[in-house]
Write a protein that holds these residues in place. Structure first.
Motif, PDB file in Angstrom:
ATOM      1  N   GLU A  43       0.693  -1.035  -0.322  1.00 60.21           N
ATOM      2  CA  GLU A  43      -0.155   0.560  -0.155  1.00 60.21           C
ATOM      3  C   GLU A  43       0.519   1.431  -0.007  1.00 60.21           C
ATOM      4  N   GLN A  44       1.864   1.243   0.256  1.00 59.85           N
ATOM      5  CA  GLN A  44       2.805   2.395   1.086  1.00 59.85           C
ATOM      6  C   GLN A  44       3.665   2.694  -0.684  1.00 59.85           C
ATOM      7  N   ARG A  45       3.258   1.196  -1.380  1.00 55.93           N
ATOM      8  CA  ARG A  45       4.003   1.777  -2.494  1.00 55.93           C
ATOM      9  C   ARG A  45       3.356   2.609  -3.994  1.00 55.93           C
ATOM     10  N   ARG A  46       2.505   1.892  -3.485  1.00 54.11           N
ATOM     11  CA  ARG A  46       0.948   2.162  -4.514  1.00 54.11           C
ATOM     12  C   ARG A  46       1.486   4.057  -4.532  1.00 54.11           C
ATOM     13  N   CYS A  47       0.878   4.195  -2.624  1.00 53.75           N
ATOM     14  CA  CYS A  47       1.205   5.490  -2.423  1.00 53.75           C
ATOM     15  C   CYS A  47       2.432   6.308  -2.860  1.00 53.75           C
ATOM     16  N   VAL A  48       3.549   5.484  -3.048  1.00 50.24           N
ATOM     17  CA  VAL A  48       4.423   6.551  -4.099  1.00 50.24           C
ATOM     18  C   VAL A  48       4.722   6.744  -5.074  1.00 50.24           C
ATOM     19  N   GLU A  49       4.275   5.651  -5.485  1.00 48.51           N
ATOM     20  CA  GLU A  49       3.623   6.026  -6.805  1.00 48.51           C
ATOM     21  C   GLU A  49       2.569   6.985  -7.567  1.00 48.51           C
ATOM     22  N   VAL A  50       1.944   6.423  -6.455  1.00 45.12           N
ATOM     23  CA  VAL A  50       0.426   8.047  -7.107  1.00 45.12           C
ATOM     24  C   VAL A  50       1.392   9.262  -6.745  1.00 45.12           C
ATOM     25  N   ALA A  51       1.894   9.166  -6.069  1.00 44.65           N
ATOM     26  CA  ALA A  51       2.445  10.647  -5.650  1.00 44.65           C
ATOM     27  C   ALA A  51       3.143  10.668  -6.928  1.00 44.65           C
ATOM     28  N   CYS A  52       4.387  10.368  -7.266  1.00 39.10           N
ATOM     29  CA  CYS A  52       5.150  10.335  -7.854  1.00 39.10           C
ATOM     30  C   CYS A  52       4.198  10.851  -9.645  1.00 39.10           C
ATOM     31  N   ASP A  53       4.067  10.011  -9.648  1.00 39.02           N
ATOM     32  CA  ASP A  53       2.960  10.713 -10.747  1.00 39.02           C
ATOM     33  C   ASP A  53       2.755  12.670 -10.323  1.00 39.02           C
ATOM     34  N   ASP A  54       2.716  12.736  -9.807  1.00 37.05           N
ATOM     35  CA  ASP A  54       2.125  14.494  -9.555  1.00 37.05           C
ATOM     36  C   ASP A  54       3.730  15.187  -9.602  1.00 37.05           C
ATOM     37  N   ILE A  55       4.912  14.794  -9.025  1.00 46.78           N
ATOM     38  CA  ILE A  55       5.803  15.052  -8.874  1.00 46.78           C
ATOM     39  C   ILE A  55       6.208  15.977 -10.436  1.00 46.78           C
ATOM     40  N   LYS A  56       6.633  16.909 -11.074  1.00 52.50           N
ATOM     41  CA  LYS A  56       6.971  18.706 -12.069  1.00 52.50           C
ATOM     42  C   LYS A  56       8.796  18.343 -11.607  1.00 52.50           C
ATOM     43  N   ALA A  57       9.673  18.268 -13.140  1.00 50.96           N
ATOM     44  CA  ALA A  57      10.355  18.546 -12.902  1.00 50.96           C
ATOM     45  C   ALA A  57      10.861  18.017 -14.490  1.00 50.96           C
ATOM     46  N   GLU A  58      11.817  19.148 -14.787  1.00 46.84           N
ATOM     47  CA  GLU A  58      12.590  19.250 -15.802  1.00 46.84           C
ATOM     48  C   GLU A  58      13.616  18.466 -15.518  1.00 46.84           C
ATOM     49  N   PRO A  59      14.493  18.180 -17.002  1.00 47.17           N
ATOM     50  CA  PRO A  59      15.899  17.122 -16.957  1.00 47.17           C
ATOM     51  C   PRO A  59      16.642  18.355 -16.081  1.00 47.17           C
ATOM     52  N   ILE A  60      18.140  17.738 -15.195  1.00 43.88           N
ATOM     53  CA  ILE A  60      18.214  17.722 -14.499  1.00 43.88           C
ATOM     54  C   ILE A  60      19.600  18.211 -15.260  1.00 43.88           C
ATOM     55  N   GLU A  61      20.422  18.464 -15.422  1.00 46.02           N
ATOM     56  CA  GLU A  61      22.102  17.984 -15.909  1.00 46.02           C
ATOM     57  C   GLU A  61      23.219  17.530 -14.164  1.00 46.02           C
ATOM     58  N   ILE A  62      23.297  16.213 -14.541  1.00 46.60           N
ATOM     59  CA  ILE A  62      24.539  15.656 -12.871  1.00 46.60           C
ATOM     60  C   ILE A  62      25.693  15.693 -13.843  1.00 46.60           C
ATOM     61  N   ASN A  63      26.886  16.394 -12.700  1.00 47.72           N
ATOM     62  CA  ASN A  63      28.498  17.096 -12.970  1.00 47.72           C
ATOM     63  C   ASN A  63      28.897  16.075 -11.541  1.00 47.72           C
ATOM     64  N   LEU A  64      29.308  15.125 -11.638  1.00 51.08           N
ATOM     65  CA  LEU A  64      29.986  14.313 -11.106  1.00 51.08           C
ATOM     66  C   LEU A  64      31.364  14.217 -11.206  1.00 51.08           C
ATOM     67  N   GLU A  65      32.388  14.897 -10.644  1.00 54.70           N
ATOM     68  CA  GLU A  65      33.178  15.724 -10.369  1.00 54.70           C
ATOM     69  C   GLU A  65      34.638  15.286  -9.600  1.00 54.70           C
ATOM     70  N   HIS A  66      34.137  14.879  -8.320  1.00 60.57           N
ATOM     71  CA  HIS A  66      34.954  14.438  -7.223  1.00 60.57           C
ATOM     72  C   HIS A  66      34.691  13.188  -6.368  1.00 60.57           C
ATOM     73  N   ILE A  67      35.893  12.339  -6.684  1.00 59.68           N
ATOM     74  CA  ILE A  67      36.154  11.373  -5.853  1.00 59.68           C
ATOM     75  C   ILE A  67      36.271  10.805  -4.326  1.00 59.68           C
ATOM     76  N   ARG A  68      36.124  10.868  -3.462  1.00 64.62           N
ATOM     77  CA  ARG A  68      35.549  10.107  -2.553  1.00 64.62           C
ATOM     78  C   ARG A  68      35.617   9.720  -1.896  1.00 64.62           C
ATOM     79  N   HIS A  69      36.682   8.736  -0.540  1.00 57.63           N
ATOM     80  CA  HIS A  69      37.048   7.651   0.159  1.00 57.63           C
ATOM     81  C   HIS A  69      36.654   8.021   1.588  1.00 57.63           C
ATOM     82  N   ARG A  70      35.880   7.258   2.188  1.00 56.69           N
ATOM     83  CA  ARG A  70      35.859   7.492   3.157  1.00 56.69           C
ATOM     84  C   ARG A  70      36.101   5.453   4.217  1.00 56.69           C
ATOM     85  N   ALA A  71      37.741   5.866   4.964  1.00 57.65           N
ATOM     86  CA  ALA A  71      38.049   5.270   5.834  1.00 57.65           C
ATOM     87  C   ALA A  71      37.139   3.769   6.431  1.00 57.65           C
ATOM     88  N   ARG A  72      36.625   5.028   7.567  1.00 58.12           N
ATOM     89  CA  ARG A  72      35.933   3.948   8.191  1.00 58.12           C
ATOM     90  C   ARG A  72      35.142   3.007   8.157  1.00 58.12           C
TER      91      ARG A  72
END
Length: 176
Positions: A55-84
């Motif tokens: 039921e939660q999945r169905r709710c999320v899917e219905v909610a996502c049907d109403d999300i409006k957004a334009e294409p988004i440019e993603i610029n991955l430029e830094h590599i990181r490492h967390r030793a822990r």
């Protein structure tokens, strides 16, 4: 997890151009001892939904049907490492405001569906390697840039050697 639940998350999956650049980056990381994220699992998580009832999945899917957004440019430029935690990831120098707005809309929708969403500030990233002891590579040879044209609902299926991710549903940007 009961049979009536799934482990779900909302994410951006890289397009063919980004996958090609990621393949080149993965070759440069080949000498690192650790568990490389399988190529089909490479993604940028937007919202981790966790153990989700039907039921939660169905709710999320219905909610996502109403999300409006334009294409988004993603610029991955830094590599990181967390030793822990032993994780290597890549991230943008700055998270695009449109991506932050999308995440906030998805978090709000997920909370309204009764899902406990993290209160930590959003930080866009893509996990590349787990169980790493040290990282000798610090700079990406070239930023990985792609325009995300959709977001998706993905399912995590645990298995030997790690989880496998499957895209369950996709919502295109700018086409409402």
């Amino acid at each position: 997890m009961s049979p009536a639940t799934e482990r779900l998350f909302l994410a951006l999956w890289p397009n063919a151009t980004a996958v090609k650049a990621l393949q080149t980056l993965r070759v440069s990381l080949a000498g690192i001892e650790g568990r490389m994220t399988p190529e089909p699992n490479l993604h940028v998580t937007l919202v981790f939904l966790g153990t989700t009832e039907a039921e939660q999945r169905r709710c999320v899917e219905v909610a996502c049907d109403d999300i409006k957004a334009e294409p988004i440019e993603i610029n991955l430029e830094h590599i990181r490492h967390r030793a822990r935690s032993g994780i290597i990831w890549i991230e943008p120098g700055a998270t695009p405001p449109a991506l932050v707005a999308l995440v906030q809309a998805l978090e709000g929708a997920s909370r309204r569906c009764g899902l406990p969403i993290s209160s930590r500030p959003y930080r866009a990233h893509m996990t590349l390697v787990r169980d790493v002891r040290q990282l000798s590579v610090r700079l990406l040879p070239m930023p990985i840039v792609w325009t995300a044209e959709a977001f998706c609902l993905a399912r995590s299926v645990p298995g030997p050697g790690g989880s496998r991710y499957t895209i369950e549903r996709e919502w295109m940007f700018g086409r409402r």
